[in-house]
Design an enzyme around this catalytic site. Sequence first.
Site, PDB file in Angstrom:
ATOM      1  N   LYS A  37       0.630  -1.393  -0.280  1.00  0.00           N
ATOM      2  CA  LYS A  37      -0.092  -0.085   0.055  1.00  0.00           C
ATOM      3  C   LYS A  37       0.549   1.056   0.077  1.00  0.00           C
ATOM      4  O   LYS A  37       2.152   1.108   0.176  1.00  0.00           O
ATOM      5  CB  LYS A  37      -0.733  -0.045   1.184  1.00  0.00           C
ATOM      6  CG  LYS A  37      -0.021  -0.209   2.688  1.00  0.00           C
ATOM      7  CD  LYS A  37      -0.870  -0.432   3.554  1.00  0.00           C
ATOM      8  CE  LYS A  37      -0.441  -0.725   4.999  1.00  0.00           C
ATOM      9  NZ  LYS A  37      -0.848  -0.990   6.486  1.00  0.00           N
ATOM     10  N   ARG A  56      -9.738  -1.128  15.606  1.00  0.00           N
ATOM     11  CA  ARG A  56      -9.775   0.192  14.422  1.00  0.00           C
ATOM     12  C   ARG A  56     -10.808  -0.434  13.496  1.00  0.00           C
ATOM     13  O   ARG A  56     -11.368   0.148  13.499  1.00  0.00           O
ATOM     14  CB  ARG A  56      -8.562  -0.184  13.911  1.00  0.00           C
ATOM     15  CG  ARG A  56      -9.000   1.340  12.697  1.00  0.00           C
ATOM     16  CD  ARG A  56      -6.988   1.666  12.574  1.00  0.00           C
ATOM     17  NE  ARG A  56      -6.146   0.559  11.949  1.00  0.00           N
ATOM     18  CZ  ARG A  56      -4.976   0.140  10.849  1.00  0.00           C
ATOM     19  NH1 ARG A  56      -4.043   1.127  11.139  1.00  0.00           N
ATOM     20  NH2 ARG A  56      -4.636  -1.039  10.288  1.00  0.00           N
ATOM     21  N   TYR A  66      17.937  29.884   6.848  1.00  0.00           N
ATOM     22  CA  TYR A  66      16.600  30.582   7.495  1.00  0.00           C
ATOM     23  C   TYR A  66      16.824  30.629   9.471  1.00  0.00           C
ATOM     24  O   TYR A  66      17.453  29.276   9.551  1.00  0.00           O
ATOM     25  CB  TYR A  66      15.598  29.858   7.323  1.00  0.00           C
ATOM     26  CG  TYR A  66      15.176  30.266   6.104  1.00  0.00           C
ATOM     27  CD1 TYR A  66      14.686  30.833   5.129  1.00  0.00           C
ATOM     28  CD2 TYR A  66      15.166  28.659   4.731  1.00  0.00           C
ATOM     29  CE1 TYR A  66      15.113  31.250   3.578  1.00  0.00           C
ATOM     30  CE2 TYR A  66      14.762  29.015   2.493  1.00  0.00           C
ATOM     31  CZ  TYR A  66      14.295  30.343   3.359  1.00  0.00           C
ATOM     32  OH  TYR A  66      14.657  30.538   1.812  1.00  0.00           O
ATOM     33  N   MET A 101      13.384  24.237   1.959  1.00  0.00           N
ATOM     34  CA  MET A 101      12.685  24.079   0.884  1.00  0.00           C
ATOM     35  C   MET A 101      13.538  22.560   0.437  1.00  0.00           C
ATOM     36  O   MET A 101      13.215  21.641  -0.519  1.00  0.00           O
ATOM     37  CB  MET A 101      11.504  24.398   0.219  1.00  0.00           C
ATOM     38  CG  MET A 101      10.663  24.040  -0.845  1.00  0.00           C
ATOM     39  SD  MET A 101      10.120  25.011  -1.932  1.00  0.00           S
ATOM     40  CE  MET A 101       8.420  25.521  -0.877  1.00  0.00           C
TER      41      MET A 101
HETATM   42  C1  LIG Z   1      -0.265  -2.288   5.719  1.00  0.00           C
HETATM   43  C2  LIG Z   1      -0.442  -3.538   6.813  1.00  0.00           C
HETATM   44  C3  LIG Z   1       0.359  -4.418   7.112  1.00  0.00           C
HETATM   45  C4  LIG Z   1       1.866  -4.558   7.219  1.00  0.00           C
HETATM   46  O1  LIG Z   1       2.235  -3.834   7.747  1.00  0.00           O
HETATM   47  P1  LIG Z   1       3.287  -3.819   8.257  1.00  0.00           P
HETATM   48  O2  LIG Z   1       3.904  -3.282  10.305  1.00  0.00           O
HETATM   49  O3  LIG Z   1       4.319  -2.705   7.735  1.00  0.00           O
HETATM   50  O4  LIG Z   1       3.942  -4.839   8.112  1.00  0.00           O
HETATM   51  C5  LIG Z   1      -0.484  -6.154   7.693  1.00  0.00           C
HETATM   52  N1  LIG Z   1      -1.961  -5.661   8.000  1.00  0.00           N
HETATM   53  C6  LIG Z   1      -2.012  -5.202   6.907  1.00  0.00           C
HETATM   54  C7  LIG Z   1      -4.458  -4.761   7.145  1.00  0.00           C
HETATM   55  C8  LIG Z   1      -2.272  -3.080   6.858  1.00  0.00           C
HETATM   56  O5  LIG Z   1      -3.078  -2.523   6.875  1.00  0.00           O
END
Ligand SMILES: *Cc1c(COP(=O)(O)O)cnc(C)c1O
Length: 363
Positions: A35, A130, A255, A303
């Site tokens: 992701k 969550r 800065y 920047m």
């Molecule tokens: C992001 C995520 C992972 C991976 O998490 P890491 O800590 O980066 O290994 C696994 N399962 C779900 C549901 C996630 O959202």
Amino acid sequence: MPRPAAATIHLDALRANLATIRSLCPRSKVMAVVKADGYGHGLERVAKALSGADAYGVAALSDAERLRAIGLTQRIVLLSGIHQAADLAALRRLQADTVIHHESQLEILESDRSQAPLRVWLKIDSGMHRLGFAPERAAEAYRRLRQLPFVDADLPLMTHFARSDELDSDTTAEQIRAFAESTTELSGQRSLANSAAVLGWPDSHADWVRPGGALFGLSVIEGRSAESFGLQPAMTLSTEIIAVNQLRPGDHVGYGGCFVADRPMRIGIAAIGYGDGYPRSLPSGSTVLVDGSRAPTVGRVSMDLLAIDLDDAPDARVGSSVTLWGRGLPVEEVAQAAGTISYELTCGITRRVAFDEDGQIAD
Ligand SMILES: *Cc1c(COP(=O)(O)O)cnc(C)c1O
């Protein structure tokens, strides 16, 4: 001349990290979590390099689209699931799986007219609070999914850990127990482990592990480097020195003028800044590598630019290489100095940084 700021993605490191993870959980299938554009490394290149994985985990349908567009045929799992009925058609077209974690998603499935096959993962909240069905609702959600004729018989059960990075916390063992209890009567494969659980909680490996950060060589266990687990950094962020200046005692740098030279100093100006994703929160005195040797930063991050004390780098000149993190300088060290975690840094590289790759894409 393009700006010299570059993120080099080490494809061999990605593959080696996948192999390391596999060796830690030889009986589990691996869902490579890619992701957020592959944790900022670039979704397509990362997914190709990790084509040895059994599945990909993504957060957006558009990511599934991108993976199918480059011809990948592995299972793809939409980790946060569908938002609207129209997502079902997209999932089917992309042959992607969806997680179902909420009543509203169950209702979308129950009112679906298409009846075309769909693969679903049921997510249970074992204590993170969550996403996921409460443990006492797990059996009901499972039964409702099983009643839908188009839902595939392969219906994995999953949960996610809140504190698996803390090896001395009881929370993970409690979550493992809560998940087991709420699913005893339910058949299907199990998936619990994120990266930290792959490394630190072998009881959680089950049928599918879901590593993200560890694949990218990021530190995932509190107080432990990624290297100490044999994981290699998958990104090196680098640039070059574009000016070298001599300071007199009393001269201010950058800065706010918050850095004042207390002696004659040579400083190098590197072409990188918060506009590239190098964090502005890094204090003066943070570490970079100049031609491979450690050197402290001077003053505020701008920047586009960063000042570096070259007193211990007498050979440095315009064109010398500067490494901000990656090989030779773990991103977790930089993250700690910036008051954040390595994930935020790799995800935060901006679009003007040139990405390149080294190493081989898997065959
Ligand atoms: C992001 C995520 C992972 C991976 O998490 P890491 O800590 O980066 O290994 C696994 N399962 C779900 C549901 C996630 O959202």
